[in-house]
Design an enzyme around this catalytic site. Structure first.
Site, PDB file in Angstrom:
ATOM      1  N   SER A   1       0.858  -1.183   0.000  1.00 56.33           N
ATOM      2  CA  SER A   1       0.000   0.000   0.000  1.00 56.33           C
ATOM      3  C   SER A   1       0.897   1.236   0.000  1.00 56.33           C
ATOM      4  O   SER A   1       1.756   1.379   0.874  1.00 56.33           O
ATOM      5  CB  SER A   1      -0.886  -0.038   1.248  1.00 56.33           C
ATOM      6  OG  SER A   1      -1.613   1.150   1.367  1.00 56.33           O
TER       7      SER A   1
ATOM      8  N   LYS B   1      -1.103  -0.941  -4.455  1.00 56.87           N
ATOM      9  CA  LYS B   1      -2.315  -0.166  -4.153  1.00 56.87           C
ATOM     10  C   LYS B   1      -1.855   1.246  -3.835  1.00 56.87           C
ATOM     11  O   LYS B   1      -0.895   1.425  -3.091  1.00 56.87           O
ATOM     12  CB  LYS B   1      -3.022  -0.813  -2.956  1.00 56.87           C
ATOM     13  CG  LYS B   1      -3.776   0.128  -2.031  1.00 56.87           C
ATOM     14  CD  LYS B   1      -4.613  -0.658  -1.034  1.00 56.87           C
ATOM     15  CE  LYS B   1      -4.857   0.128   0.247  1.00 56.87           C
ATOM     16  NZ  LYS B   1      -5.649  -0.650   1.217  1.00 56.87           N
TER      17      LYS B   1
ATOM     18  N   LYS C   1      -3.062   5.077  -2.382  1.00 56.96           N
ATOM     19  CA  LYS C   1      -4.079   5.860  -1.696  1.00 56.96           C
ATOM     20  C   LYS C   1      -4.478   7.013  -2.603  1.00 56.96           C
ATOM     21  O   LYS C   1      -3.599   7.637  -3.223  1.00 56.96           O
ATOM     22  CB  LYS C   1      -3.498   6.426  -0.396  1.00 56.96           C
ATOM     23  CG  LYS C   1      -3.137   5.356   0.605  1.00 56.96           C
ATOM     24  CD  LYS C   1      -4.398   4.779   1.180  1.00 56.96           C
ATOM     25  CE  LYS C   1      -4.105   3.869   2.350  1.00 56.96           C
ATOM     26  NZ  LYS C   1      -5.354   3.328   2.904  1.00 56.96           N
TER      27      LYS C   1
ATOM     28  N   ASP D   1      -7.273   3.098  -3.167  1.00 55.72           N
ATOM     29  CA  ASP D   1      -8.006   3.130  -1.895  1.00 55.72           C
ATOM     30  C   ASP D   1      -8.320   4.575  -1.539  1.00 55.72           C
ATOM     31  O   ASP D   1      -7.415   5.394  -1.383  1.00 55.72           O
ATOM     32  CB  ASP D   1      -7.130   2.494  -0.799  1.00 55.72           C
ATOM     33  CG  ASP D   1      -7.841   2.442   0.549  1.00 55.72           C
ATOM     34  OD1 ASP D   1      -9.034   2.800   0.612  1.00 55.72           O
ATOM     35  OD2 ASP D   1      -7.196   2.039   1.550  1.00 55.72           O
TER      36      ASP D   1
ATOM     37  N   GLU E   1     -11.315   0.954  -3.636  1.00 55.48           N
ATOM     38  CA  GLU E   1     -11.670   0.595  -2.264  1.00 55.48           C
ATOM     39  C   GLU E   1     -12.326   1.785  -1.557  1.00 55.48           C
ATOM     40  O   GLU E   1     -11.798   2.902  -1.581  1.00 55.48           O
ATOM     41  CB  GLU E   1     -10.374   0.189  -1.555  1.00 55.48           C
ATOM     42  CG  GLU E   1     -10.573  -0.495  -0.234  1.00 55.48           C
ATOM     43  CD  GLU E   1      -9.224  -0.836   0.410  1.00 55.48           C
ATOM     44  OE1 GLU E   1      -8.177  -0.826  -0.272  1.00 55.48           O
ATOM     45  OE2 GLU E   1      -9.230  -1.109   1.616  1.00 55.48           O
TER      46      GLU E   1
ATOM     47  N   LYS F   1     -10.423  -7.056   7.339  1.00 56.68           N
ATOM     48  CA  LYS F   1      -9.437  -6.692   8.374  1.00 56.68           C
ATOM     49  C   LYS F   1      -9.949  -7.254   9.681  1.00 56.68           C
ATOM     50  O   LYS F   1     -10.992  -6.800  10.191  1.00 56.68           O
ATOM     51  CB  LYS F   1      -9.327  -5.179   8.498  1.00 56.68           C
ATOM     52  CG  LYS F   1      -8.540  -4.499   7.401  1.00 56.68           C
ATOM     53  CD  LYS F   1      -8.463  -3.015   7.667  1.00 56.68           C
ATOM     54  CE  LYS F   1      -7.745  -2.293   6.541  1.00 56.68           C
ATOM     55  NZ  LYS F   1      -8.086  -0.858   6.527  1.00 56.68           N
TER      56      LYS F   1
ATOM     57  N   GLY G   1      -4.536  -4.528   5.721  1.00 51.96           N
ATOM     58  CA  GLY G   1      -3.469  -4.321   6.699  1.00 51.96           C
ATOM     59  C   GLY G   1      -3.697  -3.015   7.434  1.00 51.96           C
ATOM     60  O   GLY G   1      -4.330  -2.099   6.904  1.00 51.96           O
TER      61      GLY G   1
HETATM   62  O1  NPG Z   1      -0.001  -2.741   4.550  1.00 52.67           O
HETATM   63  O2  NPG Z   1      -0.477  -2.692   6.652  1.00 52.67           O
HETATM   64  C1  NPG Z   1      -0.506  -2.210   5.533  1.00 52.67           C
HETATM   65  C2  NPG Z   1      -1.220  -0.894   5.353  1.00 52.67           C
HETATM   66  C3  NPG Z   1      -2.342  -0.958   4.392  1.00 52.67           C
HETATM   67  O3  NPG Z   1      -3.091   1.115   3.538  1.00 52.67           O
HETATM   68  C4  NPG Z   1      -3.176   0.291   4.425  1.00 52.67           C
HETATM   69  N1  NPG Z   1      -3.971   0.435   5.471  1.00 52.67           N
HETATM   70  O4  NPG Z   1      -6.906   2.316   5.038  1.00 52.67           O
HETATM   71  O5  NPG Z   1      -6.446   0.270   4.679  1.00 52.67           O
HETATM   72  C5  NPG Z   1      -6.136   1.378   5.123  1.00 52.67           C
HETATM   73  C6  NPG Z   1      -4.773   1.593   5.715  1.00 52.67           C
HETATM   74  C7  NPG Z   1      -4.736   1.875   7.195  1.00 52.67           C
HETATM   75  C8  NPG Z   1      -3.550   1.847   7.845  1.00 52.67           C
HETATM   76  C9  NPG Z   1      -5.847   2.152   7.894  1.00 52.67           C
HETATM   77  C10 NPG Z   1      -3.459   2.093   9.207  1.00 52.67           C
HETATM   78  C11 NPG Z   1      -5.777   2.414   9.245  1.00 52.67           C
HETATM   79  C12 NPG Z   1      -4.568   2.361   9.900  1.00 52.67           C
END
Ligand code: NPG
Length: 367
Positions: free
Chosen positions: A134, A160, A162, A187, A212, A261, A289
């Site tokens: 991500s 991915k 953001k 996302d 997403e 999640k 994640g």
């Molecule tokens: O690879 O752990 C990872 C991060 C993936 O982008 C990611 N997580 O919105 O999904 C999300 C975001 C996130 C991270 C959301 C931390 C909340 C806390």
């Protein structure tokens, strides 16, 4: 199972690079950890709540408070097994991330006693899982392309990025121009409204795996309407908080892929139920994640090895986020991570590193 109490702790883990999303910039992760302690066993739980309630309504101080005031006292009546945790805590509304962390600690303890792994318990069918990465919002397109190039070189099998208003079509176009066939998804973390539908439809030109959570978490009907206007598949994240909400979103046509999640949905056992509901409806799932430490990362890898997880998840190597993980590092090989097979999580914190990163600790006895 006979447990004497829970040790609650906060660990502060610096990130290798700031991680920017539509809900803010993180430079470190402040993680509540829970150790379930019994006479001859212990188990580890990790809470994914952030310090501020900006991803969901939960936040780290609140997690510690609700556990101490309500959840652990309620569990003092007895914890026969991990399945009983969500049942005992069901009179309390919400707080799924806090509930998930307690259940994870009890499940780890139970499985260690039984010498059974998370993977075996959850129904794993693979011995390794493909890794997706991500990528946060960047200051410029060249900077984004540098990061993506580095991750592709490291072996990540899916990218991915953001997005948010002002950072969406052009970064996607730039990645697609340079890597025409890399599996790519975006996302939005709820950053748009249905009024943006025509703008978001421009993403249809880029052969994305999915978009997403474009809309507010409560706007399930809005997602169903958006799905009728886009070719890019919609994947819900924040809106899916239980197997029941997953079933409803599927039925409404609001989601054709689901990000699971475990923290967001109340634990690994509910995560498996969502997997089952999705599979029964022909909906692919992937493991999300939350920038976890090596502990919850181990459990996520186990979950991601179930049969319905047919898309690479946000399951990355420790080095994506951390110089120093609290467990031994999760190291990617050829774009895959190996599913842990040892008892429970199959990993434990390294005591000196854990103590170094600990900023706060409290023992809460059961009864
Ligand atoms: O690879 O752990 C990872 C991060 C993936 O982008 C990611 N997580 O919105 O999904 C999300 C975001 C996130 C991270 C959301 C931390 C909340 C806390």
């Amino acid at each position: 199972m006979k447990l004497s109490g829970f040790e609650l702790r906060r660990v502060q883990m610096p990130l290798v690079t700031p991680f920017r999303t539509s809900f803010g910039i993180q430079t470190h992760r402040d993680i509540p950890l829970i150790r379930a302690v019994g006479e001859d066993v212990e188990g580890w739980g990790e809470c994914v709540a952030l310090v501020d309630p900006v991803y969901s309504s939960e936040y780290a101080d609140g997690v510690i408070d609700v556990m101490t005031k309500f959840f652990i006292p309620a569990l003092a009546a007895g914890i026969p097994d991990a399945v009983s945790v969500s049942h005992t805590l069901s009179p309390f509304k919400g707080h799924r991330m806090a509930k998930a962390a307690l259940e994870m600690a009890v499940l780890d303890a139970e499985l260690r006693l039984a010498a059974r792994s998370f993977a075996r318990e959850l129904g794993s069918i693979h011995d390794k899982v493909p890794c997706g990465v991500s990528v946060g919002i960047m200051d410029s397109i060249p900077q984004l392309l540098d990061f993506v190039a580095r991750y592709i070189d490291e072996g990540y099998r899916r990218i991915k990025i953001k997005i948010e208003p002002g950072w969406d079509i052009s970064p996607v176009a730039a990645i697609r121009e340079r890597w025409p066939s890399i599996p790519l998804q975006v996302d939005a973390n709820t950053a748009y409204t249905l009024a943006d539908a025509r703008h978001l439809a421009k993403l249809d030109d880029f052969d994305l795996l999915l978009i997403e959570q474009p809309l507010d978490e409560e706007d399930v009907l809005g997602h169903a309407e958006l799905a009728r206007q886009l070719h890019t598949p919609i994947c819900l994240d924040e809106s899916i908080v239980s197997a029941a909400s997953a079933a409803a979103a599927i039925k409404l046509g609001a989601t054709s892929v689901i990000n699971i999640k475990p923290g967001r949905v109340g634990g690994y056992l509910e995560a498996r139920r969502i997997h089952d509901v999705a599979q029964a409806n022909g909906i692919p799932v992937w493991c999300g994640g939350m920038v976890e430490s090596g502990l919850a990362r181990a459990a996520n890898i186990a979950l991601a090895s179930l049969p319905g997880f047919t898309l690479p998840g946000d399951v990355s190597a420790s080095s994506r986020f951390y110089v120093q993980d609290i467990t031994g590092p999760w190291v990617m090989e050829d774009g895959y991570l190996t599913v842990p097979t040892g008892p429970g999580l199959g990993v434990e914190p390294i005591p000196e590193i854990l103590e170094d990163l600990t900023t706060w600790k409290r023992w809460v006895p059961l009864g």
